[in-house]
Design a protein around this motif. Sequence first.
Motif, short mmCIF file in Angstrom:
data_model
loop_
_atom_site.label_atom_id
_atom_site.label_comp_id
_atom_site.label_asym_id
_atom_site.label_seq_id
_atom_site.Cartn_x
_atom_site.Cartn_y
_atom_site.Cartn_z
N LEU A 42 -13.92 4.77 16.18
CA LEU A 42 -14.77 4.33 15.09
C LEU A 42 -16.12 3.88 15.62
CD1 LEU A 42 -12.27 2.15 13.03
CD2 LEU A 42 -12.93 4.52 12.62
N GLY A 43 -17.12 3.97 14.76
CA GLY A 43 -18.43 3.44 15.11
C GLY A 43 -18.43 1.92 15.00
N SER A 44 -19.48 1.30 15.51
CA SER A 44 -19.52 -0.17 15.51
C SER A 44 -19.54 -0.74 14.09
CB SER A 44 -20.72 -0.68 16.31
OG SER A 44 -21.93 -0.24 15.71
N GLY A 45 -20.23 -0.08 13.17
CA GLY A 45 -20.25 -0.54 11.79
C GLY A 45 -18.87 -0.48 11.15
N GLU A 46 -18.14 0.59 11.45
CA GLU A 46 -16.79 0.74 10.91
C GLU A 46 -15.85 -0.32 11.49
OE1 GLU A 46 -16.44 5.49 10.17
OE2 GLU A 46 -16.72 4.79 12.25
N ARG A 47 -16.00 -0.58 12.78
CA ARG A 47 -15.17 -1.62 13.41
C ARG A 47 -15.48 -2.99 12.80
NH1 ARG A 47 -16.00 1.57 18.04
NH2 ARG A 47 -17.70 0.25 18.75
N ASN A 48 -16.76 -3.26 12.57
CA ASN A 48 -17.14 -4.53 11.94
C ASN A 48 -16.53 -4.66 10.55
OD1 ASN A 48 -18.63 -5.40 14.13
ND2 ASN A 48 -20.57 -4.67 13.31
N GLU A 49 -16.56 -3.56 9.80
CA GLU A 49 -16.00 -3.57 8.44
C GLU A 49 -14.49 -3.85 8.48
OE1 GLU A 49 -15.78 -3.28 4.30
OE2 GLU A 49 -17.54 -3.44 5.59
N ILE A 50 -13.78 -3.22 9.39
CA ILE A 50 -12.34 -3.44 9.50
C ILE A 50 -12.06 -4.89 9.89
CG2 ILE A 50 -10.32 -2.90 10.94
CD1 ILE A 50 -11.26 0.03 10.80
N SER A 51 -12.83 -5.41 10.82
CA SER A 51 -12.65 -6.79 11.25
C SER A 51 -12.89 -7.75 10.08
CB SER A 51 -13.61 -7.11 12.40
OG SER A 51 -13.53 -8.45 12.76
N GLU A 52 -13.93 -7.51 9.31
CA GLU A 52 -14.24 -8.37 8.17
C GLU A 52 -13.16 -8.28 7.10
OE1 GLU A 52 -18.15 -7.30 6.86
OE2 GLU A 52 -19.09 -8.12 8.66
N ARG A 53 -12.65 -7.07 6.86
CA ARG A 53 -11.59 -6.91 5.86
C ARG A 53 -10.31 -7.61 6.30
NH1 ARG A 53 -11.98 -2.54 1.82
NH2 ARG A 53 -14.15 -1.87 1.84
N PHE A 54 -10.02 -7.56 7.60
CA PHE A 54 -8.85 -8.27 8.13
C PHE A 54 -8.98 -9.76 7.84
CE2 PHE A 54 -6.23 -10.24 11.34
CZ PHE A 54 -5.17 -9.37 11.55
N THR A 55 -10.15 -10.31 8.14
CA THR A 55 -10.38 -11.74 7.91
C THR A 55 -10.36 -12.07 6.43
OG1 THR A 55 -11.71 -11.81 9.93
CG2 THR A 55 -11.93 -13.66 8.43
N ASP A 56 -10.97 -11.21 5.61
CA ASP A 56 -10.97 -11.44 4.16
C ASP A 56 -9.55 -11.41 3.60
OD1 ASP A 56 -13.69 -11.74 4.12
OD2 ASP A 56 -14.10 -9.72 3.35
N GLY A 57 -8.72 -10.52 4.13
CA GLY A 57 -7.32 -10.46 3.70
C GLY A 57 -6.60 -11.76 4.01
N PHE A 58 -6.88 -12.33 5.17
CA PHE A 58 -6.30 -13.62 5.52
C PHE A 58 -6.76 -14.70 4.54
CE2 PHE A 58 -6.59 -17.72 7.61
CZ PHE A 58 -5.31 -17.88 8.10
N ARG A 59 -8.06 -14.70 4.26
CA ARG A 59 -8.61 -15.69 3.33
C ARG A 59 -7.93 -15.59 1.96
NH1 ARG A 59 -14.19 -14.26 5.39
NH2 ARG A 59 -14.82 -16.07 6.57
N MET A 60 -7.79 -14.36 1.47
CA MET A 60 -7.20 -14.16 0.16
C MET A 60 -5.72 -14.56 0.15
SD MET A 60 -9.02 -10.59 -0.99
CE MET A 60 -7.62 -10.13 -1.92
N ARG A 61 -5.01 -14.22 1.21
CA ARG A 61 -3.58 -14.51 1.25
C ARG A 61 -3.31 -16.00 1.34
NH1 ARG A 61 0.91 -12.12 5.45
NH2 ARG A 61 2.66 -13.08 4.41
N PHE A 62 -4.11 -16.71 2.13
CA PHE A 62 -3.85 -18.12 2.35
C PHE A 62 -4.84 -19.06 1.70
CE2 PHE A 62 -1.85 -15.85 5.87
CZ PHE A 62 -0.56 -16.29 5.72
N GLY A 63 -5.83 -18.51 0.97
CA GLY A 63 -6.79 -19.35 0.28
C GLY A 63 -7.62 -20.22 1.19
N VAL A 64 -8.05 -19.63 2.32
CA VAL A 64 -8.78 -20.40 3.34
C VAL A 64 -10.22 -19.95 3.38
CG1 VAL A 64 -8.96 -20.85 5.81
CG2 VAL A 64 -6.72 -20.68 4.74
N GLY A 65 -11.14 -20.92 3.39
CA GLY A 65 -12.56 -20.64 3.61
C GLY A 65 -13.19 -19.83 2.50
N ALA A 66 -14.50 -19.77 2.57
CA ALA A 66 -15.26 -18.99 1.59
C ALA A 66 -15.43 -17.57 2.09
CB ALA A 66 -16.63 -19.63 1.38
N SER A 67 -15.48 -16.63 1.17
CA SER A 67 -15.71 -15.24 1.58
C SER A 67 -17.17 -15.07 1.97
CB SER A 67 -15.31 -14.30 0.46
OG SER A 67 -16.11 -14.54 -0.67
N ARG A 68 -17.43 -13.97 2.62
CA ARG A 68 -18.77 -13.73 3.15
C ARG A 68 -19.82 -13.79 2.12
NH1 ARG A 68 -18.46 -7.61 3.91
NH2 ARG A 68 -16.37 -7.49 3.30
#
Length: 68
Positions: A42-68
């Motif tokens: 993957l390109g760097s932008g795609e890797r960043n997107e996957i990383s952000e989605r992983f973190t956003d999924g955690f936020r949504m599942r556990f209700g932690v922190g504000a989204s980007r």
Amino acid sequence: MSERSKETAAGLARIEGYLISQAALREAKAQGEAFARALTWLGSGERNEISERFTDGFRMRFGVGASR
């Protein structure tokens, strides 16, 4: 226990909860970044997107922190 002591204990519990949730969020972000780094095709932008989605999924599942 006096009212002031109860308020103090409640405040400390909220702070502790916040600190624990932030540590968990940092760990989720680190895991997401490590996962995305392993996808070398993957390109760097795609890797960043996957990383952000992983973190956003955690936020949504556990209700932690504000989204980007």
